[in-house]
Design a protein around this motif. Structure first.
Motif, PDB file in Angstrom:
ATOM      1  N   GLY A 101     -31.850  20.333 -74.323  1.00 40.28           N
ATOM      2  CA  GLY A 101     -32.448  20.974 -75.486  1.00 40.28           C
ATOM      3  C   GLY A 101     -31.429  21.797 -76.251  1.00 40.28           C
ATOM      4  N   ILE A 102     -31.767  22.145 -77.484  1.00 40.20           N
ATOM      5  CA  ILE A 102     -30.937  23.022 -78.298  1.00 40.20           C
ATOM      6  C   ILE A 102     -31.830  24.075 -78.934  1.00 40.20           C
ATOM      7  N   MET A 103     -31.203  25.092 -79.479  1.00 39.44           N
ATOM      8  CA  MET A 103     -31.938  26.210 -80.060  1.00 39.44           C
ATOM      9  C   MET A 103     -31.319  26.562 -81.410  1.00 39.44           C
ATOM     10  N   ARG A 104     -32.163  26.808 -82.389  1.00 36.90           N
ATOM     11  CA  ARG A 104     -31.724  27.349 -83.670  1.00 36.90           C
ATOM     12  C   ARG A 104     -32.593  28.570 -83.942  1.00 36.90           C
ATOM     13  N   GLU A 105     -31.947  29.698 -84.246  1.00 35.60           N
ATOM     14  CA  GLU A 105     -32.701  30.926 -84.507  1.00 35.60           C
ATOM     15  C   GLU A 105     -32.391  31.431 -85.894  1.00 35.60           C
ATOM     16  N   SER A 117     -34.837  19.459 -88.033  1.00 34.22           N
ATOM     17  CA  SER A 117     -34.744  18.073 -87.579  1.00 34.22           C
ATOM     18  C   SER A 117     -33.971  17.978 -86.268  1.00 34.22           C
ATOM     19  N   ASP A 118     -32.853  18.711 -86.174  1.00 41.46           N
ATOM     20  CA  ASP A 118     -32.057  18.681 -84.944  1.00 41.46           C
ATOM     21  C   ASP A 118     -32.854  19.185 -83.749  1.00 41.46           C
ATOM     22  N   VAL A 119     -33.540  20.306 -83.934  1.00 34.91           N
ATOM     23  CA  VAL A 119     -34.301  20.905 -82.827  1.00 34.91           C
ATOM     24  C   VAL A 119     -35.438  19.984 -82.392  1.00 34.91           C
ATOM     25  N   LEU A 120     -36.144  19.411 -83.335  1.00 29.99           N
ATOM     26  CA  LEU A 120     -37.265  18.542 -82.993  1.00 29.99           C
ATOM     27  C   LEU A 120     -36.788  17.221 -82.403  1.00 29.99           C
ATOM     28  N   ASP A 121     -35.705  16.676 -82.947  1.00 31.62           N
ATOM     29  CA  ASP A 121     -35.199  15.389 -82.444  1.00 31.62           C
ATOM     30  C   ASP A 121     -34.779  15.493 -80.984  1.00 31.62           C
ATOM     31  N   ILE A 122     -34.028  16.539 -80.651  1.00 31.76           N
ATOM     32  CA  ILE A 122     -33.502  16.655 -79.296  1.00 31.76           C
ATOM     33  C   ILE A 122     -34.555  17.205 -78.329  1.00 31.76           C
ATOM     34  N   ASN A 123     -35.209  18.284 -78.711  1.00 25.09           N
ATOM     35  CA  ASN A 123     -36.146  18.924 -77.782  1.00 25.09           C
ATOM     36  C   ASN A 123     -37.432  18.134 -77.600  1.00 25.09           C
ATOM     37  N   VAL A 124     -37.956  17.574 -78.670  1.00 20.35           N
ATOM     38  CA  VAL A 124     -39.255  16.905 -78.583  1.00 20.35           C
ATOM     39  C   VAL A 124     -39.092  15.390 -78.407  1.00 20.35           C
ATOM     40  N   LEU A 125     -38.513  14.737 -79.413  1.00 16.74           N
ATOM     41  CA  LEU A 125     -38.398  13.281 -79.332  1.00 16.74           C
ATOM     42  C   LEU A 125     -37.494  12.862 -78.175  1.00 16.74           C
ATOM     43  N   GLY A 126     -36.465  13.676 -77.884  1.00 19.04           N
ATOM     44  CA  GLY A 126     -35.615  13.366 -76.746  1.00 19.04           C
ATOM     45  C   GLY A 126     -36.372  13.442 -75.435  1.00 19.04           C
ATOM     46  N   VAL A 145     -43.028  14.094 -62.928  1.00 17.79           N
ATOM     47  CA  VAL A 145     -42.433  14.351 -64.241  1.00 17.79           C
ATOM     48  C   VAL A 145     -42.390  15.858 -64.440  1.00 17.79           C
ATOM     49  N   VAL A 146     -41.207  16.385 -64.787  1.00 14.74           N
ATOM     50  CA  VAL A 146     -41.046  17.842 -64.932  1.00 14.74           C
ATOM     51  C   VAL A 146     -40.430  18.153 -66.296  1.00 14.74           C
ATOM     52  N   PRO A 147     -41.254  18.315 -67.331  1.00 12.71           N
ATOM     53  CA  PRO A 147     -40.714  18.715 -68.634  1.00 12.71           C
ATOM     54  C   PRO A 147     -40.419  20.221 -68.628  1.00 12.71           C
ATOM     55  N   ILE A 148     -39.257  20.601 -69.111  1.00 11.27           N
ATOM     56  CA  ILE A 148     -38.917  22.014 -69.241  1.00 11.27           C
ATOM     57  C   ILE A 148     -39.263  22.453 -70.660  1.00 11.27           C
ATOM     58  N   ALA A 149     -40.275  23.286 -70.782  1.00  8.90           N
ATOM     59  CA  ALA A 149     -40.665  23.826 -72.084  1.00  8.90           C
ATOM     60  C   ALA A 149     -40.178  25.281 -72.157  1.00  8.90           C
ATOM     61  N   SER A 150     -41.058  26.210 -72.463  1.00  5.75           N
ATOM     62  CA  SER A 150     -40.652  27.602 -72.611  1.00  5.75           C
ATOM     63  C   SER A 150     -41.895  28.447 -72.844  1.00  5.75           C
ATOM     64  N   VAL A 151     -41.786  29.743 -72.569  1.00  2.86           N
ATOM     65  CA  VAL A 151     -42.838  30.656 -72.999  1.00  2.86           C
ATOM     66  C   VAL A 151     -43.004  30.575 -74.516  1.00  2.86           C
ATOM     67  N   ALA A 152     -41.931  30.213 -75.222  1.00  2.00           N
ATOM     68  CA  ALA A 152     -42.012  30.019 -76.676  1.00  2.00           C
ATOM     69  C   ALA A 152     -42.924  28.858 -77.037  1.00  2.00           C
ATOM     70  N   GLY A 153     -43.326  28.053 -76.054  1.00  2.35           N
ATOM     71  CA  GLY A 153     -44.307  27.004 -76.283  1.00  2.35           C
ATOM     72  C   GLY A 153     -45.725  27.469 -76.075  1.00  2.35           C
ATOM     73  N   LEU A 154     -45.882  28.744 -75.671  1.00  7.12           N
ATOM     74  CA  LEU A 154     -47.205  29.300 -75.415  1.00  7.12           C
ATOM     75  C   LEU A 154     -47.564  30.414 -76.379  1.00  7.12           C
ATOM     76  N   THR A 155     -46.586  30.842 -77.191  1.00  7.90           N
ATOM     77  CA  THR A 155     -46.814  31.935 -78.126  1.00  7.90           C
ATOM     78  C   THR A 155     -45.838  31.791 -79.292  1.00  7.90           C
ATOM     79  N   GLY A 156     -45.874  32.716 -80.226  1.00 13.11           N
ATOM     80  CA  GLY A 156     -44.931  32.729 -81.331  1.00 13.11           C
ATOM     81  C   GLY A 156     -43.867  33.794 -81.111  1.00 13.11           C
ATOM     82  N   VAL A 157     -42.664  33.563 -81.635  1.00 14.53           N
ATOM     83  CA  VAL A 157     -41.560  34.513 -81.498  1.00 14.53           C
ATOM     84  C   VAL A 157     -40.823  34.593 -82.834  1.00 14.53           C
TER      85      VAL A 157
END
Length: 282
Positions: A101-105, A117-126, A145-157
């Motif tokens: 995964g990658i991160m853009r802040e 596009s970069d964040v969605l392509d790698i983190n989601v579609l990848g 199957v073990v997808p690594i998500a984040s607390v950022a997938g459960l709330t907004g930051v």
């Protein structure tokens, strides 16, 4: 009454494919896998880093565990399909961990559409491409199957409009996937850690907005090794579950779920405190 203990899912002879396994949490997991006699195939882009981590993991390997690496960009679906099929042909797969995964802040107006596009392509579609390619090769029952998500997938930051969008998508994908694969005996263990020490968090610390720093650290940062230990403990049990590593992180996530308005209030207070301390523009 005598009970029979269920054997650990992670045991010698298993083979797990790990994306993003050449650094950060993925590498921490691989270290623990091979020390348990679990073979790993690491998928990442950087050939030099793959070579270095393969040397390290080979030295750590026990009970006949093997280490293989494949250089693939997970954002290229055709390459992913070919790579996973080839990996499974060489040695049958038992599980897949998607840690790439990658991160853009940044504020929404400061991030470009290319950033999104970069964040969605790698983190989601990848993530989806790797799991789709691996599923036909997993044992039924017994695959994991073990997808690594984040607390950022459960709330907004604050500052994470791109990253939260991606991680929310992974959470939704994993929750829906369970309904499809559980009847076949394949477990889905979604992992939602808070922020932890890693190379891309170190890089982010140099540029992140003050509001993001304050809001993110509402949840204390944990060492990557502690996150990995939680993931390993969950995988040992097999089956399907959602894993939120760290007691404090679990309590904050539970509080956000039970009292979302209170969570938003705390977040706004932390962000406002940072903004009020900033010098006024000239």
């Amino acid at each position: 009454m005598r009970t029979t203990r269920r054997p650990s899912w992670l045991r010698p002879g298993r083979h797990v494919l790990v994306t993003g396994g050449s650094s950060g949490l993925g590498l921490e997991l691989c270290r623990r896998f091979v020390a348990r006699g679990v073979s790993v195939t690491i998928v990442a882009r950087d050939r030099d880093r793959l070579s270095a981590c393969a040397d390290e993991l080979t030295r750590l390997a026990c009970d006949g565990a093997s280490v293989a690496t494949v250089s693939v960009d997970v954002a290229v679906p055709d390459s992913v399909e070919r790579a996973v099929t080839g990996i499974a042909r060489i040695r049958p797969l038992d599980g897949v961990v998607t840690s790439a995964g990658i991160m853009r802040e940044g504020r929404v107006g400061d991030l470009s559409l290319a950033d999104y596009s970069d964040v969605l392509d790698i983190n989601v579609l990848g993530t989806i491409a790797v799991i789709r390619a691996a599923l036909p090769h997993l044992p039924r029952p017994g695959g994991l199957v073990v997808p690594i998500a984040s607390v950022a997938g459960l709330t907004g930051v604050y500052g994470y409009t791109a990253y939260c969008a991606a991680k929310h998508a992974i959470v939704g994908f994993a929750d829906a996937l369970r309904y499809e694969v559980e009847p076949d005996g394949i477990g889905v263990q979604l992992v939602c850690p808070g922020e932890f020490d890693s190379p891309f968090v170190d890089a982010l610390d140099k540029t992140r907005t003050p509001e993001n720093r304050a809001h993110t650290l509402t949840i204390p940062k944990l060492p990557a090794g502690r996150i990995a230990d939680s993931v390993i403990a969950s995988m040992d049990r097999g089956g399907s579950r959602r894993v939120v590593p760290g007691t404090m992180t679990q309590l904050i996530v539970l509080g956000q779920h039970l009292a979302p308005a209170a969570g938003r209030f705390v977040g706004r207070r932390k962000i406002a405190a940072v903004q009020n301390a900033m010098p006024a523009p000239p």
